[in-house]
Design a protein around this motif. Structure first.
Motif, PDB file in Angstrom:
ATOM      1  N   THR A   1      -4.842  -1.775  -1.290  1.00 19.24           N
ATOM      2  CA  THR A   1      -4.456  -3.360  -0.857  1.00 19.24           C
ATOM      3  C   THR A   1      -3.352  -3.277  -0.815  1.00 19.24           C
ATOM      4  N   HIS A   2      -2.122  -2.840  -0.712  1.00 21.42           N
ATOM      5  CA  HIS A   2      -0.812  -2.895  -0.419  1.00 21.42           C
ATOM      6  C   HIS A   2      -0.158  -1.201  -0.130  1.00 21.42           C
ATOM      7  N   VAL A   3       0.610  -1.349   0.360  1.00 16.10           N
ATOM      8  CA  VAL A   3       1.953   0.126   0.058  1.00 16.10           C
ATOM      9  C   VAL A   3       2.686  -0.490  -0.650  1.00 16.10           C
ATOM     10  N   ARG A   4       3.950   0.781  -0.633  1.00 15.31           N
ATOM     11  CA  ARG A   4       4.668   0.304  -1.647  1.00 15.31           C
ATOM     12  C   ARG A   4       5.969   0.983  -0.889  1.00 15.31           C
ATOM     13  N   GLY A   5       7.111   0.139  -0.808  1.00 13.90           N
ATOM     14  CA  GLY A   5       8.612   1.395  -0.298  1.00 13.90           C
ATOM     15  C   GLY A   5       9.344   0.854  -0.770  1.00 13.90           C
ATOM     16  N   ALA A   6       9.983   0.134   0.106  1.00  9.56           N
ATOM     17  CA  ALA A   6      11.624  -0.544  -0.808  1.00  9.56           C
ATOM     18  C   ALA A   6      10.803  -1.863  -1.086  1.00  9.56           C
ATOM     19  N   ALA A   7      10.070  -2.556  -0.308  1.00  4.40           N
ATOM     20  CA  ALA A   7       9.032  -3.340  -0.380  1.00  4.40           C
ATOM     21  C   ALA A   7       7.736  -3.751  -1.065  1.00  4.40           C
ATOM     22  N   GLU A   8       7.038  -4.528  -1.705  1.00  2.00           N
ATOM     23  CA  GLU A   8       5.237  -3.961  -1.770  1.00  2.00           C
ATOM     24  C   GLU A   8       5.006  -4.742  -0.261  1.00  2.00           C
ATOM     25  N   ILE A   9       4.027  -4.484  -0.030  1.00  2.00           N
ATOM     26  CA  ILE A   9       3.642  -5.336   1.624  1.00  2.00           C
ATOM     27  C   ILE A   9       2.018  -5.112   1.520  1.00  2.00           C
ATOM     28  N   PRO A  10       1.536  -6.386   1.918  1.00  2.00           N
ATOM     29  CA  PRO A  10      -0.101  -6.026   1.897  1.00  2.00           C
ATOM     30  C   PRO A  10      -0.770  -5.217   3.158  1.00  2.00           C
ATOM     31  N   LEU A  11      -1.629  -4.028   2.948  1.00  2.00           N
ATOM     32  CA  LEU A  11      -2.003  -3.263   3.801  1.00  2.00           C
ATOM     33  C   LEU A  11      -2.217  -3.574   5.250  1.00  2.00           C
ATOM     34  N   ASP A  12      -2.893  -4.450   5.488  1.00  2.00           N
ATOM     35  CA  ASP A  12      -3.187  -5.013   6.909  1.00  2.00           C
ATOM     36  C   ASP A  12      -2.198  -5.855   7.117  1.00  2.00           C
ATOM     37  N   GLU A  13      -1.273  -6.036   7.069  1.00  2.00           N
ATOM     38  CA  GLU A  13       0.134  -5.980   7.660  1.00  2.00           C
ATOM     39  C   GLU A  13       1.095  -5.028   7.979  1.00  2.00           C
ATOM     40  N   PHE A  14       0.348  -3.869   7.280  1.00  4.04           N
ATOM     41  CA  PHE A  14       1.728  -2.511   7.812  1.00  4.04           C
ATOM     42  C   PHE A  14       1.086  -1.985   8.448  1.00  4.04           C
ATOM     43  N   ILE A  15      -0.090  -1.877   8.954  1.00  4.45           N
ATOM     44  CA  ILE A  15      -0.908  -1.289   9.875  1.00  4.45           C
ATOM     45  C   ILE A  15      -0.730  -2.218  11.166  1.00  4.45           C
ATOM     46  N   LYS A  16      -0.268  -3.342  11.517  1.00  2.00           N
ATOM     47  CA  LYS A  16       0.017  -4.140  12.076  1.00  2.00           C
ATOM     48  C   LYS A  16       0.803  -3.479  13.589  1.00  2.00           C
ATOM     49  N   THR A  17       1.538  -2.362  12.341  1.00  2.00           N
ATOM     50  CA  THR A  17       2.497  -1.634  13.865  1.00  2.00           C
ATOM     51  C   THR A  17       2.368  -0.892  13.580  1.00  2.00           C
ATOM     52  N   PRO A  18       2.263   0.539  14.889  1.00  2.00           N
ATOM     53  CA  PRO A  18       2.041   2.046  14.528  1.00  2.00           C
ATOM     54  C   PRO A  18       3.239   2.537  13.375  1.00  2.00           C
ATOM     55  N   PHE A  19       2.736   3.428  13.380  1.00  2.00           N
ATOM     56  CA  PHE A  19       3.683   4.211  12.383  1.00  2.00           C
ATOM     57  C   PHE A  19       2.467   5.452  12.393  1.00  2.00           C
ATOM     58  N   VAL A  20       3.657   6.854  11.630  1.00  2.00           N
ATOM     59  CA  VAL A  20       3.639   7.858  11.226  1.00  2.00           C
ATOM     60  C   VAL A  20       2.073   8.193   9.221  1.00  2.00           C
ATOM     61  N   LEU A  21       1.442   9.135   9.756  1.00  2.00           N
ATOM     62  CA  LEU A  21       0.675   9.069   8.300  1.00  2.00           C
ATOM     63  C   LEU A  21       1.271  10.519   8.100  1.00  2.00           C
ATOM     64  N   LEU A  22       1.881  11.000   7.163  1.00  2.00           N
ATOM     65  CA  LEU A  22       1.969  12.060   6.534  1.00  2.00           C
ATOM     66  C   LEU A  22       1.828  12.094   5.390  1.00  2.00           C
ATOM     67  N   THR A  23       0.776  13.331   5.428  1.00  3.12           N
ATOM     68  CA  THR A  23      -0.139  14.009   3.828  1.00  3.12           C
ATOM     69  C   THR A  23       0.342  15.636   3.924  1.00  3.12           C
ATOM     70  N   GLY A  24       0.493  15.914   2.797  1.00  2.64           N
ATOM     71  CA  GLY A  24       0.515  17.340   2.363  1.00  2.64           C
ATOM     72  C   GLY A  24      -0.534  17.543   1.212  1.00  2.64           C
ATOM     73  N   ILE A  25      -2.007  17.038   2.102  1.00  2.00           N
ATOM     74  CA  ILE A  25      -3.002  17.172  -0.190  1.00  2.00           C
ATOM     75  C   ILE A  25      -4.303  18.325   1.308  1.00  2.00           C
TER      76      ILE A  25
END
Length: 334
Positions: A223-247
């Protein structure tokens, strides 16, 4: 059927013959099998990858590592080193593999190691930490040199082994009949709701034997994403972003984020991808926040990626989670 697949049939026959011969040599005792002095629990699959083995090991460690002294042994796919290595949380992923490193970082009280030979790896683990009470083996269903205590076999909902074929025509490492050796079968990456009729249909098609137990799981996202700080996912996705996957299969994560209404650019690379400096420079040039998986994050750690965040991918049981955990606990206490 595609013509190129038909052309592979002779090679499939050769591969099947080699698999059967190898199994027979172990089954008849021509080649001996190692039995550890402590319980060993295998989490494996019949297909070549992408069934969710490491998330299942992660799930088991979350539940049992606070109660028991546990170890995890993996081959360490994609690593550049050879032989046995104890995995430290600060190790480069190129030395130990991305999945073992991720598990070591998430579970600091668990002894994580890598070794191509599972018997040799177990012997070395016990020599270094005699207090170990059980060892989970990530992807060792086909490692016949080991006779494990308990076998957990995974197959995906979208491509179960009854819809697959033996290599090189399909993705199966061995015939589907090998599934009879498992103690537990888990259908992974299921829809959130699955009716009993569908479950029973899968049980029949999978050929679940009387001695086996069948379970169904889905993927659960943090429900949260973790970087320099922990941010609720629903807040993080309000801004366009790059999804980077190697799975192996990023589609479930992509679909999940789309359902949340996220706007993103998806950069998809092969499983265990070793990112180049040129690729990293290209990613930085996009100047957008980055979202990636925990597994990818350990391979990206050597690069300075501003605004890089991770999302946790976990396992959820549709039902009967308690029954599954009781079976594993019984195996650990064997």
């Amino acid at each position: 059927m595609a013509i190129w697949k038909k052309a592979l049939f002779p090679f499939q026959i050769l591969f099947a013959g080699a698999v059967v011969l190898r199994k027979k040599l172990y089954a008849t005792g021509v080649i001996s099998r190692y039995v550890a002095t402590i319980p060993t629990i295998v989490v494996g699959n019949l297909a070549t990858g992408g069934t969710g083995k490491t998330p299942m090991v992660d799930f088991l460690l979350r539940y049992f590592s606070q109660k028991k002294e546990l170890g995890v042994l993996s081959r360490g796919y994609g690593r550049k080193s050879k032989g046995f290595l104890a995995v430290r949380s600060t190790a480069p992923s190129s030395d130990v593999g991305d999945e073992p490193l991720m598990l070591a970082q998430k579970h600091p009280n668990v002894f994580v190691a890598v070794c191509e030979s599972r018997p040799k790896g177990i012997v070395k683990m016990l020599a270094q930490k005699p207090s170990l009470e059980a060892i989970f083996l990530d992807d060792a269903f086909q490692h016949l040199a080991l006779q494990p205590t308990f076998k957990i076999l995974l197959t995906t909902y979208t491509r179960p082994w009854f819809s697959d074929a033996l290599l090189p025509v399909g993705n199966l490492r061995e015939p589907a009949t090998a599934a009879q050796q498992a103690d537990v079968v888990i259908v992974t990456k299921c829809p959130t709701s699955l009716d009993e009729e569908t479950k029973n249909a899968y049980k029949a098609k999978l050929g679940i034997a009387p001695h086996q137990k069948l379970f169904f799981t889905n993927l659960e996202y943090g429900t949260h994403v973790r970087g320099a700080a922990e941010i609720p996912l629903d807040e993080f996705i309000k801004t366009p972003f790059v999804l980077l996957t190697g799975i192996a299969n990023p589609s479930p994560l992509v679909e999940f984020l789309k359902r949340q209404g996220a706007e993103f650019t998806h950069l998809s690379y092969p499983d265990h991808h070793d990112f180049s400096k040129k690729e990293i420079a290209s990613i930085k040039a996009m100047q957008q926040p980055i979202l990636t998986t925990e597994k990818d994050a350990v391979r990206l750690a050597t690069y300075t990626l501003a605004q890089c965040h991770t999302i946790e991918i976990g396992v959820g049981f549709l039902d009967k989670e308690g029954a599954f955990l009781e079976l594993v606990q019984s195996a650990i206490e064997n």
